[in-house]
Enzyme design. Sequence first.
Site, PDB file in Angstrom:
ATOM      1  N   HIS A 298       0.831  -1.207   0.000  1.00 37.06           N
ATOM      2  CA  HIS A 298       0.000   0.000   0.000  1.00 37.06           C
ATOM      3  C   HIS A 298       0.869   1.261   0.000  1.00 37.06           C
ATOM      4  CE1 HIS A 298      -3.682   2.326   1.100  1.00 37.06           C
ATOM      5  NE2 HIS A 298      -2.790   3.110   1.684  1.00 37.06           N
ATOM      6  N   GLU A 299       1.808   1.334   0.923  1.00 35.42           N
ATOM      7  CA  GLU A 299       2.628   2.556   1.010  1.00 35.42           C
ATOM      8  C   GLU A 299       3.491   2.705  -0.239  1.00 35.42           C
ATOM      9  OE1 GLU A 299       1.458   4.323   3.235  1.00 35.42           O
ATOM     10  OE2 GLU A 299       0.572   2.739   4.471  1.00 35.42           O
ATOM     11  N   HIS A 302       1.522   4.114  -3.121  1.00 37.95           N
ATOM     12  CA  HIS A 302       1.268   5.553  -2.995  1.00 37.95           C
ATOM     13  C   HIS A 302       2.303   6.384  -3.748  1.00 37.95           C
ATOM     14  CE1 HIS A 302      -2.183   6.383  -0.518  1.00 37.95           C
ATOM     15  NE2 HIS A 302      -1.740   5.786   0.570  1.00 37.95           N
ATOM     16  N   GLU A 321      -6.493   7.419  -1.444  1.00 35.12           N
ATOM     17  CA  GLU A 321      -6.635   6.266  -0.550  1.00 35.12           C
ATOM     18  C   GLU A 321      -7.506   5.157  -1.139  1.00 35.12           C
ATOM     19  OE1 GLU A 321      -4.629   5.765   1.577  1.00 35.12           O
ATOM     20  OE2 GLU A 321      -3.863   7.730   2.163  1.00 35.12           O
TER      21      GLU A 321
HETATM   22  N1  B3K Z   1      -1.700   8.180   4.367  1.00 36.25           N
HETATM   23  C1  B3K Z   1      -1.485   7.578   5.649  1.00 36.25           C
HETATM   24  C2  B3K Z   1      -2.545   7.875   6.639  1.00 36.25           C
HETATM   25  C3  B3K Z   1      -2.384   9.151   7.365  1.00 36.25           C
HETATM   26  C4  B3K Z   1      -3.370   9.262   8.488  1.00 36.25           C
HETATM   27  C5  B3K Z   1      -3.332  10.596   9.135  1.00 36.25           C
HETATM   28  N2  B3K Z   1      -4.197  10.657  10.280  1.00 36.25           N
HETATM   29  C6  B3K Z   1      -1.307   6.099   5.535  1.00 36.25           C
HETATM   30  C7  B3K Z   1      -1.929   5.472   4.358  1.00 36.25           C
HETATM   31  O1  B3K Z   1      -3.108   5.506   4.128  1.00 36.25           O
HETATM   32  O2  B3K Z   1      -1.200   4.916   3.581  1.00 36.25           O
HETATM   33 ZN    ZN Z   2      -2.953   5.080   2.073  1.00 32.81          ZN
END
Ligand code: B3K
Ligand code: ZN
Length: 865
Positions: A298-299, A302, A321
């Site tokens: 997932h990361e 992104h 997301e």
């Molecule tokens: N983008 C971050 C989540 C951030 C949350 C802030 N409260 C992790 C993710 O969805 O990959």
């Molecule tokens: Zn995310």
Amino acid sequence: MTQTKPQVQYRDDYQPPHYWIDTLDLDIQLHDSRTEVVAISRIRRNGEHSEPLILNGEHLALLQVAINGVETRQYQQDDESLLLPQVPQEFVLTIKTRINPAANSALEGLYKSGSAFCTQCEAQGFRRITYYLDRPDVLARFSTRITADAAAYPYLLSNGNRVGQGVLDDGRHWVQWQDPFPKPAYLFALVAGDFDVLRDSFTTYSGREVALEIYVDKGNLHRAGHAMDSLKASMAWDEQRCHLEYDLDVYMIVAVDFFNMGAMENKGLNVFNAKFVLADENTATDNDYLDIERVIGHEYFHNWTGNRVTCRDWFQLSLKEGLTVFRDQEFSSDLGSRTVNRIRNVRIIRGPQFAEDAGPMAHPIRPDEVIEMNNFYTLTVYEKGAEVIRMLHTLLGEQAFQRGLALYLQRHDGQAATCNDFVAAMSEASGRDLGRFNRWYGQSGTPVLTVSDDYDADQGRYTLTVRQHTPPTRDQQEKLPLHIPLSLALYSEQGEPITLMREGQSCGPVLDVLEAEHRFVFEQVPSCPTPALLQGFSAPVKLSYPYSDEQLSLLARCSIDEFVRWDAVQMLLNKTVQAQMAAGGETALPRSLVDVFRTILEDPALDRALKAEMLTLPDLGSLLELFEQVDIEVLARVHDRLGLGLAEALQPLWRQAYTDNLTPEYRIEHQDMARRSLKNVALGYLALAGDEARVFEQYRQADNMTDTLAAMKAAVRAGLGSRDAMLTDFEGKWHHDGLVLDNWFRLQATAPGEQTLARVRQLMQHPTFSLSNPNRVRALIGAFTSGNPVQFHRADGAGYDFLLEILSQLNRLNPQVASRLITPLIQFSRLDDARRRMITLRLQQLMAMPDLARDLFEKISKALD
Ligand code: B3K
Ligand code: ZN
């Protein structure tokens, strides 16, 4: 914390920024409680206007402001901003601030996790580091110089490439980082600490070599291998399936113990909750391994969907997301079992996401109004958001979907985009009209599809009438018809699939339901069919069709689509629960259900992992969603009796399933995981049937955490006497390891019986427990409040009082964690009146609390509305 009443932000109020920031040079002198930050930015006015420059900033001590190198006192400051009334057209702004990372228990901005420094800036944490235009549509090139004590912090990390380093006379050292990609402040990261580093590399499809580095606490190197394998698999998958290549020379992941959520996709420097990095067979379960693979993926994904193309404003959060969750789901499905992944994701939608829709925080995947952005990292934005992307994929097909994704990324590369931009690219690339589909972004709530049918034997004609209706939600009274892809198959009485013919032609399985009422006529249907509706859960809706037990048994046995087989069993179980509730909970187990379970257990061709899912009862949360209002204790009794009935009726087959699926040695491999999951489902039933010896034997013999925990869980659920011996032994072995002990906390917090609350209170005194560590809080307190509905909703209200006490402490300590924890207290619409009254009283008490953080304020005020 705010003194004044928190302000609502509206999506419709979006205005482009008055100023742009092209570059930001940070110079950060790290000290535990007195860190100094010098931020030098090149700023330029956006268009012709005389608006002041208003920078965001919270919890900062302002030391100095200079414009083009000249110190100025021409500014106004409050708790949340710094205003410069008159600034040149283009200029260099220097701001010097001081912050206190050691006192930052909210874990937002720059804070200390154990002995390391780390940051969390999404959504609005950067403003706790310096004054800045902290909004996602302001993209700047960052350079970061970090200085810290060399002995305590040998590693100083930030985004991009390391371009310089040096040693100073006073025992300190510095490293300079340069990130070539313009980014919004929420993607900034800094880490300083002493770690063990696992190093590897990946060669991209264009032949570039990328250094991969995973930073873990000293002594944990042997637990980072699976994370590294998952990272390489993610990079390869994104190249193969989406043709997307990584763009920096280094990719770093740091595992930290104190983290509010799972992980964070900061450019080139992901910060992870250690839970989603560390694994070995002694400490991690099969599901932990899968979770690590998913979150690492997932990361990583992104990097394109979120970082290269980011969000224009936070209302667009699902743009990155929902899409990235869809991508990680596809990744997990391509690597493992597609059906099992689908089932697990659907369980989340049907349980907690539907509950969110039915509660006071109901919102569209693209919210219209927000008080605290952190409250909108929700199942709706993430999981339902992914369902919306999946529907696009279903409507367009893989090829057109990939063309649309490529067009979107190429068109908006380096920009901050909107959900409309995404849908426009999908529409253009496929030639499909997505006008009505777009409503999914703006409409909240769970649509209900009510299907009726009619078979005309003379004409061989089968007519399906599909009605859609979305009940009003707290945020929206009026609902419009949506574009719903309804995937369907028809089966004959012998369980043979029937070719779908409409208007003289054979047609595909997906029906486009567009109107409030839509009729579909199928021709050349030889006999009255059984419809398999909503195959693969083709839309996030509730389905209502009057299936008979025979029809569901037929689908469970004969459907070509494996998901449909699982779903048929679920519907049969739901029907049973509904019938038992209507009869006051005292009727016998229906034969048809026992027969279906027997058929599944005896089917040699069925995939074991799928079998395990089919034989697992729905949890109480998703059963709640079947009712308007229900007494949760009665529901739990019905649920328990169902489990016990199946355990006793099929005991020899459970024993068989257990012994047939022993795995002689532990391997992290999908076939073996499937065996273990089936074996451990069987163990759960055997425990209910009283086979204590087998459960204890598994605990004693287990050479891996999956089997150890399964034995403990079976014993705790079934209330076996040997559970105490196992729990004591486990604590003796693992008391030093918080991540492992979280399983122990969780098990005890979710145990049946009214002594559980007292036990939870007692466990809060355990030396490994701490209210300041979110993982511990979630494992013990969150597991009790969300994972043990019967004990949390005790008739005497003691569960509510407990949560009240905890929230009044966490409101100050860590508002984000507090706000997540309150969910079961605000989702009371399905509960009986007595419990609702008790809850309302507690919410009023919380509302009156001094210094109530925005996070809790938003949820409580909506719940009391
Ligand atoms: N983008 C971050 C989540 C951030 C949350 C802030 N409260 C992790 C993710 O969805 O990959
Ligand atoms: Zn995310």
